[in-house]
Design a protein around this motif. Structure first.
Motif, PDB file in Angstrom:
ATOM      1  N   ARG A 166     -38.364   5.536  24.257  1.00 37.92           N
ATOM      2  CA  ARG A 166     -38.566   6.014  25.629  1.00 37.92           C
ATOM      3  C   ARG A 166     -38.073   5.019  26.660  1.00 37.92           C
ATOM      4  O   ARG A 166     -37.847   5.370  27.823  1.00 37.92           O
ATOM      5  N   ASP A 167     -37.912   3.754  26.233  1.00 33.01           N
ATOM      6  CA  ASP A 167     -37.541   2.706  27.178  1.00 33.01           C
ATOM      7  C   ASP A 167     -36.847   1.592  26.406  1.00 33.01           C
ATOM      8  O   ASP A 167     -37.489   0.813  25.684  1.00 33.01           O
ATOM      9  N   ALA A 168     -35.540   1.513  26.525  1.00 29.97           N
ATOM     10  CA  ALA A 168     -34.755   0.546  25.751  1.00 29.97           C
ATOM     11  C   ALA A 168     -35.109  -0.894  26.085  1.00 29.97           C
ATOM     12  O   ALA A 168     -34.798  -1.812  25.313  1.00 29.97           O
ATOM     13  N   ASP A 169     -35.762  -1.113  27.222  1.00 29.95           N
ATOM     14  CA  ASP A 169     -36.148  -2.471  27.609  1.00 29.95           C
ATOM     15  C   ASP A 169     -37.475  -2.891  26.989  1.00 29.95           C
ATOM     16  O   ASP A 169     -37.895  -4.040  27.148  1.00 29.95           O
ATOM     17  N   ARG A 170     -38.138  -1.969  26.301  1.00 27.97           N
ATOM     18  CA  ARG A 170     -39.424  -2.282  25.691  1.00 27.97           C
ATOM     19  C   ARG A 170     -39.276  -2.291  24.171  1.00 27.97           C
ATOM     20  O   ARG A 170     -38.583  -1.448  23.601  1.00 27.97           O
ATOM     21  N   THR A 171     -39.923  -3.233  23.515  1.00 29.65           N
ATOM     22  CA  THR A 171     -39.795  -3.402  22.074  1.00 29.65           C
ATOM     23  C   THR A 171     -41.006  -2.857  21.338  1.00 29.65           C
ATOM     24  O   THR A 171     -42.145  -3.126  21.723  1.00 29.65           O
ATOM     25  N   LEU A 172     -40.740  -2.086  20.274  1.00 31.20           N
ATOM     26  CA  LEU A 172     -41.827  -1.611  19.417  1.00 31.20           C
ATOM     27  C   LEU A 172     -42.309  -2.725  18.496  1.00 31.20           C
ATOM     28  O   LEU A 172     -43.505  -2.966  18.364  1.00 31.20           O
ATOM     29  N   VAL A 173     -41.359  -3.380  17.831  1.00 29.86           N
ATOM     30  CA  VAL A 173     -41.699  -4.412  16.864  1.00 29.86           C
ATOM     31  C   VAL A 173     -40.454  -5.244  16.582  1.00 29.86           C
ATOM     32  O   VAL A 173     -39.329  -4.768  16.767  1.00 29.86           O
ATOM     33  N   GLY A 189     -35.651  11.059  21.574  1.00 29.53           N
ATOM     34  CA  GLY A 189     -34.255  10.693  21.703  1.00 29.53           C
ATOM     35  C   GLY A 189     -33.371  11.573  20.848  1.00 29.53           C
ATOM     36  O   GLY A 189     -33.495  12.806  20.843  1.00 29.53           O
ATOM     37  N   LEU A 190     -32.479  10.936  20.053  1.00 28.39           N
ATOM     38  CA  LEU A 190     -31.544  11.694  19.229  1.00 28.39           C
ATOM     39  C   LEU A 190     -32.243  12.499  18.160  1.00 28.39           C
ATOM     40  O   LEU A 190     -31.679  13.437  17.607  1.00 28.39           O
ATOM     41  N   GLY A 191     -33.498  12.154  17.841  1.00 28.48           N
ATOM     42  CA  GLY A 191     -34.235  12.912  16.840  1.00 28.48           C
ATOM     43  C   GLY A 191     -34.451  14.353  17.225  1.00 28.48           C
ATOM     44  O   GLY A 191     -34.706  15.208  16.367  1.00 28.48           O
ATOM     45  N   LEU A 192     -34.355  14.656  18.531  1.00 28.50           N
ATOM     46  CA  LEU A 192     -34.559  16.028  18.990  1.00 28.50           C
ATOM     47  C   LEU A 192     -33.284  16.854  18.967  1.00 28.50           C
ATOM     48  O   LEU A 192     -33.317  18.053  19.234  1.00 28.50           O
ATOM     49  N   ALA A 193     -32.165  16.223  18.649  1.00 27.26           N
ATOM     50  CA  ALA A 193     -30.890  16.938  18.724  1.00 27.26           C
ATOM     51  C   ALA A 193     -30.775  18.051  17.694  1.00 27.26           C
ATOM     52  O   ALA A 193     -30.104  19.048  17.912  1.00 27.26           O
ATOM     53  N   ALA A 194     -31.436  17.878  16.544  1.00 25.37           N
ATOM     54  CA  ALA A 194     -31.370  18.893  15.484  1.00 25.37           C
ATOM     55  C   ALA A 194     -32.758  19.059  14.880  1.00 25.37           C
ATOM     56  O   ALA A 194     -33.008  18.651  13.756  1.00 25.37           O
ATOM     57  N   ARG A 249     -43.631  -1.199   6.400  1.00 22.22           N
ATOM     58  CA  ARG A 249     -43.656   0.251   6.610  1.00 22.22           C
ATOM     59  C   ARG A 249     -44.619   0.532   7.754  1.00 22.22           C
ATOM     60  O   ARG A 249     -45.831   0.415   7.598  1.00 22.22           O
ATOM     61  N   MET A 250     -44.078   0.921   8.906  1.00 19.96           N
ATOM     62  CA  MET A 250     -44.884   1.039  10.122  1.00 19.96           C
ATOM     63  C   MET A 250     -44.634   2.355  10.835  1.00 19.96           C
ATOM     64  O   MET A 250     -43.502   2.828  10.891  1.00 19.96           O
ATOM     65  N   LEU A 251     -45.704   2.924  11.380  1.00 22.22           N
ATOM     66  CA  LEU A 251     -45.613   4.155  12.158  1.00 22.22           C
ATOM     67  C   LEU A 251     -46.255   3.916  13.518  1.00 22.22           C
ATOM     68  O   LEU A 251     -47.342   3.346  13.614  1.00 22.22           O
ATOM     69  N   PHE A 252     -45.570   4.348  14.578  1.00 19.32           N
ATOM     70  CA  PHE A 252     -46.029   4.121  15.941  1.00 19.32           C
ATOM     71  C   PHE A 252     -46.282   5.439  16.655  1.00 19.32           C
ATOM     72  O   PHE A 252     -45.451   6.347  16.613  1.00 19.32           O
ATOM     73  N   ASP A 253     -47.420   5.518  17.318  1.00 19.20           N
ATOM     74  CA  ASP A 253     -47.762   6.656  18.174  1.00 19.20           C
ATOM     75  C   ASP A 253     -47.208   6.359  19.559  1.00 19.20           C
ATOM     76  O   ASP A 253     -47.593   5.379  20.201  1.00 19.20           O
ATOM     77  N   LEU A 254     -46.306   7.212  20.041  1.00 24.04           N
ATOM     78  CA  LEU A 254     -45.671   6.980  21.334  1.00 24.04           C
ATOM     79  C   LEU A 254     -46.269   7.826  22.451  1.00 24.04           C
ATOM     80  O   LEU A 254     -45.733   7.879  23.546  1.00 24.04           O
TER      81      LEU A 254
END
Length: 264
Positions: A166-173, A189-194, A249-254
């Protein structure tokens, strides 16, 4: 694959090492693509007609074996047969005969190697580079699948900051890699394209997973990392907890304003 691939080598190795790695990636694309005539499209045509498909391409056969072997590891959540158009057809309904190199199904079916192909291509390219004497390299496929050979040219691990989609200036990990691969999957992002593709549909459901989440996986194999990140994206809460290890192996709630690690 329809993906920009970048290859960087450092230090010693054969002069044609990068050309060999590029050819390895092209061979995977030629075998697994479903967007132009290929071994995969020929197999899909047979499956759609209800016929037994003969797998005469060694890379396609190897890919199917690797996917079959990884089913338990991914809690059966990585499934290349699942999409919104054929939600009832799952891998378990296929009859895969490894020794005869055939694949059949009792209902019309098709395969989509999204969530596997990029990582598998990087694995093949890494092997080509190693065989050519390369001991230090960086490979990237669309910046969502990466692999490194050896340590960073300046020493130590390769460090990657995974951005918030959602924000390229912010880091998940931030992750550190040596002789490993990284896969990033997201519903944003691109995950919604298909959204109808297999990577976005939970097996047993007919709708795409749309909850805002990202998965980050590091593994020695790019193909394994990609299958696991896909599995995490489509996992329910219990399966997601079992699949994660909190480190590789990590999963993030956005959904929150700030990314939240799920079950870490």
């Amino acid at each position: 694959m329809g993906t920009r691939v970048e290859l960087y080598r450092f230090g010693d190795g054969a002069a044609d090492a990068l050309a060999l790695a590029q050819r390895a990636i092209e061979q995977v694309d030629d075998a697994l693509t479903i967007h132009r005539p290929s071994a995969a499209t020929a197999l899909n045509e047979a499956l759609r007609r209800g016929e037994t498909g003969v797998i005469d391409d060694p890379l396609l056969l190897d890919a199917l074996i690797r996917i079959d072997d990884a089913r338990a590891m991914t809690e059966r959540l990585f499934d290349p047969t699942v999409d919104m158009r054929r939600a009832t057809v799952r891998w378990e309904r296929l009859r895969f005969d490894r020794s005869a190199a055939t694949l059949a199904c009792d209902a019309p079916a098709a395969l989509d190697f999204g969530g596997f192909g990029k990582g598998y291509a990087l694995d093949r390219a890494v092997t080509a580079l190693r065989d050519a004497g390369v001991a230090c390299a960086l490979l990237s496929a669309g910046e969502s699948s990466m692999a490194v050979i050896g340590e960073h040219p300046l020493g130590g691990a390769w460090s990657f900051a995974v951005p918030d989609p959602r924000d390229a200036d912010r880091t998940l990990v931030e992750v550190a890699l040596i002789d490993e691969a990284l896969s990033i999957s997201s519903t944003l992002g691109l995950g919604l394209a298909a959204p109808e593709r297999a990577a976005m549909v939970r097996p047993g459901r007919s709708a795409a997973v749309v909850a805002p989440r990202s998965a980050v996986v590091v593994d020695a194999s790019g193909a394994v990392a990609e299958m696991l990140s896909t599995a995490l994206i489509v996992a329910d809460d219990e399966a997601a907890q079992r699949l994660q290890d909190g480190v590789r192996r990590m999963l993030f709630d956005l959904a929150p304003a700030a990314p939240t690690r799920i079950f870490a």
